[in-house]
Design an enzyme around this catalytic site. Structure first.
Site, PDB file in Angstrom:
ATOM      1  N   SER A   1      -6.781  10.835  -1.750  1.00  0.00           N
ATOM      2  CA  SER A   1      -5.474  11.331  -1.336  1.00  0.00           C
ATOM      3  C   SER A   1      -5.700  12.088  -0.038  1.00  0.00           C
ATOM      4  CB  SER A   1      -4.954  12.263  -2.427  1.00  0.00           C
ATOM      5  OG  SER A   1      -3.776  12.900  -1.990  1.00  0.00           O
TER       6      SER A   1
ATOM      7  N   GLU B   1       4.867   7.426  -4.460  1.00  0.00           N
ATOM      8  CA  GLU B   1       4.756   8.390  -5.556  1.00  0.00           C
ATOM      9  C   GLU B   1       5.815   9.476  -5.416  1.00  0.00           C
ATOM     10  OE1 GLU B   1       0.635   9.562  -5.791  1.00  0.00           O
ATOM     11  OE2 GLU B   1       1.086  11.211  -7.141  1.00  0.00           O
TER      12      GLU B   1
ATOM     13  N   ASP C   1       4.934  11.126 -10.804  1.00  0.00           N
ATOM     14  CA  ASP C   1       3.884  12.137 -10.995  1.00  0.00           C
ATOM     15  C   ASP C   1       4.568  13.377 -11.602  1.00  0.00           C
ATOM     16  OD1 ASP C   1       2.120  14.275 -10.641  1.00  0.00           O
ATOM     17  OD2 ASP C   1       1.598  13.862  -8.575  1.00  0.00           O
TER      18      ASP C   1
ATOM     19  N   LYS D   1      -0.225  11.390   2.094  1.00  0.00           N
ATOM     20  CA  LYS D   1       0.940  12.232   1.818  1.00  0.00           C
ATOM     21  C   LYS D   1       1.982  11.922   2.871  1.00  0.00           C
ATOM     22  CE  LYS D   1      -0.562  14.686  -1.650  1.00  0.00           C
ATOM     23  NZ  LYS D   1       0.118  14.707  -2.952  1.00  0.00           N
TER      24      LYS D   1
ATOM     25  N   ASP E   1       2.541   9.332  -1.075  1.00  0.00           N
ATOM     26  CA  ASP E   1       2.990  10.330  -2.048  1.00  0.00           C
ATOM     27  C   ASP E   1       3.903  11.320  -1.329  1.00  0.00           C
ATOM     28  OD1 ASP E   1       3.346  12.209  -4.019  1.00  0.00           O
ATOM     29  OD2 ASP E   1       1.221  12.617  -4.349  1.00  0.00           O
TER      30      ASP E   1
ATOM     31  N   LYS F   1      -4.419   6.856  -0.246  1.00  0.00           N
ATOM     32  CA  LYS F   1      -3.054   7.367  -0.439  1.00  0.00           C
ATOM     33  C   LYS F   1      -2.825   8.418   0.616  1.00  0.00           C
ATOM     34  CE  LYS F   1      -1.593  10.967  -3.648  1.00  0.00           C
ATOM     35  NZ  LYS F   1      -1.602  11.407  -5.064  1.00  0.00           N
TER      36      LYS F   1
ATOM     37  N   LYS G   1      -1.853  13.260 -14.921  1.00  0.00           N
ATOM     38  CA  LYS G   1      -2.676  14.441 -14.644  1.00  0.00           C
ATOM     39  C   LYS G   1      -2.752  15.202 -15.944  1.00  0.00           C
ATOM     40  CE  LYS G   1      -1.489  14.959  -9.787  1.00  0.00           C
ATOM     41  NZ  LYS G   1      -0.555  15.560  -8.837  1.00  0.00           N
TER      42      LYS G   1
ATOM     43  N   GLY H   1      -5.141  13.878  -9.218  1.00  0.00           N
ATOM     44  CA  GLY H   1      -6.034  15.020  -8.993  1.00  0.00           C
ATOM     45  C   GLY H   1      -5.237  16.225  -8.538  1.00  0.00           C
TER      46      GLY H   1
HETATM   47  O1  OSB Z   1       0.792  15.115  -5.855  1.00  0.00           O
HETATM   48  O2  OSB Z   1      -1.068  14.222  -6.308  1.00  0.00           O
HETATM   49  C1  OSB Z   1      -0.420  15.186  -5.904  1.00  0.00           C
HETATM   50  C2  OSB Z   1      -2.859  17.895  -4.745  1.00  0.00           C
HETATM   51  C3  OSB Z   1      -2.158  19.044  -5.072  1.00  0.00           C
HETATM   52  C4  OSB Z   1      -0.902  18.913  -5.619  1.00  0.00           C
HETATM   53  C5  OSB Z   1      -0.347  17.645  -5.837  1.00  0.00           C
HETATM   54  C6  OSB Z   1      -1.065  16.509  -5.540  1.00  0.00           C
HETATM   55  C7  OSB Z   1      -2.323  16.643  -4.955  1.00  0.00           C
HETATM   56  C8  OSB Z   1      -3.143  15.507  -4.515  1.00  0.00           C
HETATM   57  C9  OSB Z   1      -4.615  15.759  -4.493  1.00  0.00           C
HETATM   58  O3  OSB Z   1      -2.681  14.469  -4.115  1.00  0.00           O
HETATM   59  C10 OSB Z   1      -5.413  14.736  -5.141  1.00  0.00           C
HETATM   60  C11 OSB Z   1      -6.867  15.173  -5.273  1.00  0.00           C
HETATM   61  O4  OSB Z   1      -7.176  16.134  -6.010  1.00  0.00           O
HETATM   62  O5  OSB Z   1      -7.691  14.528  -4.631  1.00  0.00           O
HETATM   63 MG    MG Z   2       1.470  13.200  -6.514  1.00  0.00          MG
END
Ligand code: OSB
Ligand code: MG
Length: 376
Positions: free
Chosen positions: A135, A213, A238, A163, A188, A161, A262, A290
Site C-alpha cells: 500500500s 477500496e 474495508d 492511496k 484505496d 495499491k 483486518k 494492514g
Molecule cells: O485503509 O488500508 C487502509 C493504513 C492505515 C489506515 C488505513 C489503511 C492503511 C494502509 C496500510 O493501507 C497498509 C499497510 O499496513 O501496509
Molecule cells: Mg483501506
C-alpha cells in the site's frame, strides 16, 4: 492456562517514510501492545487503533481505556484454554473492536504456544506461503510515487495499491498505467468521495484496476451498492465491514465484490475467521489488510492470511518497509517473487525482542486480579 496478569504498554516507533492517506499523514506510530501472562506461555497482541480517531472511531487512548477498565479485568485470575473463548467474555461491551482484538489475539498467541502448534494451523489456515502486495501512500509528487512503485516492483511485490483522493487519482493512475500497463494495480480512497462524484468515479474504469477500496462513506453499504451497479471496477469494502453480519449484508446488497479483512477492525481472530467463511460461501475473495503494524501484528496477519479464501495479495509486507528495526526476530521478509514464507514453528513463529520493546515503551500498566500497578 491461568491468566495471571495482563500488561498494557504503549511504544513509539518512527516510520521509515511518512504514510499519507486521504485522512492524513503519519510519521511516527504510537502502538498499544497487550501481553497476557499465563501460568504457561506469554501471549502478545497488537492493537491496530490509530493515533487519532480518523480511520475508525477508536484511537490508542480509547483502546487503552476500554482494555484497562472493561475488557481485561474479567480475564484476570481466570482459566482460559482458547482464544476463541474471548469474544463471549467481552460481549457486553459494545464496539472497541480493535481493543478487543488485541486481547483476543494475545490469547490465541498464548494458546498456540501452549499447544506447541503454529498459530496459522490453530486458526485453520493451510497456505504455506502468502502473496504480498504493498500500500503506497500519497506522496509529495507524482515522480516520488512512481519512484516508490518502481522500488516495490523490483522488490517483487505482486500488487501495488495506491492511496487516492480527489486531486490524486485519475492523473496518477494514468501515469502509472503509461509506465506499467499490466501490473496488478488497485486504489484505496478511505472514504474520500461521495455519490455526487459518480461521473468522476466512472473514469476509474479506464485503468483496469483490480479494485477500488472504500470509495464512499466509512459506515455505508447502501450507496456503495448503487455505485457498484454503475462501475465496471470491483468495489472492495474495508472500513464498513465490522463482522460476519456486515459481510453478509454487504454481499447480499451487492455493495462489494471483494472484502479486505483486518483482524483488529472486526474485533479479533474469531470474527475475522467468520468474515472469511461468509465470503468463501458467497464466492467473494478476501485479502488481509494492514494498519502499519509492528512485527507482532504483522506476524498475526501472516497467520490469518493462510486461510484458504485469502486468494488476493494482501497489504502484508516486509518489516523494513516500515521500521528501521522491528520488535520481532527474524524480521518479516518477502522473497524476490513477492511471497512471505509462513513460519512452521509453534506460536506466532517470530521471537519478541523484549529489550527493544522495553526501550521503546513510553507507558506501561500491569493489571493483576484485585490490584493494578503502574510501572515506568
Ligand atoms: O485503509 O488500508 C487502509 C493504513 C492505515 C489506515 C488505513 C489503511 C492503511 C494502509 C496500510 O493501507 C497498509 C499497510 O499496513 O501496509
Ligand atoms: Mg483501506
Amino acid at each position: 492456562m491461568k491468566v495471571e496478569a495482563i500488561t498494557l504498554r504503549e511504544i513509539r516507533m518512527p516510520l521509515v517514510h511518512f504514510f499519507e492517506t486521504s485522512f492524513g499523514r503519519t510519521t511516527e506510530r504510537r502502538i498499544l501492545l497487550v501481553t497476557v501472562h499465563t501460568d504457561g506461555p506469554e501471549g502478545w497482541g497488537e492493537c491496530v487503533a490509530g493515533e487519532d480517531p480518523f480511520y475508525s472511531e477508536e484511537s490508542v487512548d480509547t483502546a487503552w481505556y476500554a482494555l484497562e477498565k472493561y475488557l481485561a479485568p474479567p480475564f484476570l485470575g481466570k482459566g482460559i484454554d482458547k482464544g476463541a473463548e474471548a469474544p463471549a467474555m467481552m460481549g457486553k461491551i459494545r464496539g472497541h473492536r480493535m481493543a478487543k482484538g488485541a486481547l483476543e489475539n494475545a490469547l490465541w498467541d498464548a494458546e498456540a504456544q501452549a499447544r506447541q502448534t503454529p498459530l496459522c494451523l490453530l486458526l485453520g489456515g493451510s497456505q504455506t506461503e502468502i502473496p504480498c502486495g504493498v500500500s503506497i501512500g500519497i506522496q509529495n509528487s507524482h515522480d516520488q510515487l512512481l519512484e516508490k512503485i518502481e522500488t516495490e516492483l523490483s522488490a517483487g511485490y505482486r500488487r501495488i495499491k495506491v492511496k487516492c483522493k480527489p486531486g490524486w487519482d485519475v492523473e496518477v493512475f494514468g501515469k502509472i498505467r503509461d509506465r506499467w500497463s499490466d501490473i496488478l494495480l488497485s486504489c484505496d480512497a478511505n472514504s474520500a468521495y461521495t455519490l455526487e462524484q459518480i461521473e468522476h468515479l466512472k473514469k476509474f474504469d479506464r485503468f483496469n484496476l483490480l479494485m477500488i477500496e472504500q470509495p464512499l462513506w466509512y459506515d455505508d453499504f447502501y450507496f456503495h451498492a448503487q455505485l457498484q451497479k454503475k462501475l465496471k471496477t470491483s468495489i472492495c469494502l474495508d472500513e464498513a465491514i465490522h463482522g460476519a453480519r456486515d459481510a453478509q449484508a454487504a454481499i447480499e446488497l451487492g455493495a462489494c465484490r471483494i472484502i479486505n479483512i483486518k483482524v483488529g477492525r472486526v474485533g479479533g481472530f474469531s470474527e475475522a475467521i467468520a468474515v472469511h467463511n461468509v465470503a468463501l460461501k458467497n464466492g467473494i475473495p478476501v485479502w488481509c489488510g494492514g494498519m502499519l503494524e509492528s512485527g507482532i501484528g504483522r506476524s498475526h496477519n501472516i497467520a490469518l492470511s493462510t486461510l484458504k479464501n485469502f486468494t488476493l495479495p494482501g497489504d502484508v509486507s516486509a518489516s523494513k518497509r516500515y521500521w528501521k528495526e522491528d520488535i520481532i526476530e527474524p524480521a518479516v521478509e518477502v522473497s524476490p517473487q513477492g511471497f512471505i514464507k509462513v513460519p512452521e514453528t509453534a506460536g506466532r513463529g517470530f521471537k519478541i525482542k523484549a529489550d527493544l520493546i522495553e526501550k521503546l515503551t513510553v507507558r506501561k500498566k500491569i493489571l493483576r486480579a484485585g490490584v493494578s500497578s503502574a510501572a515506568d
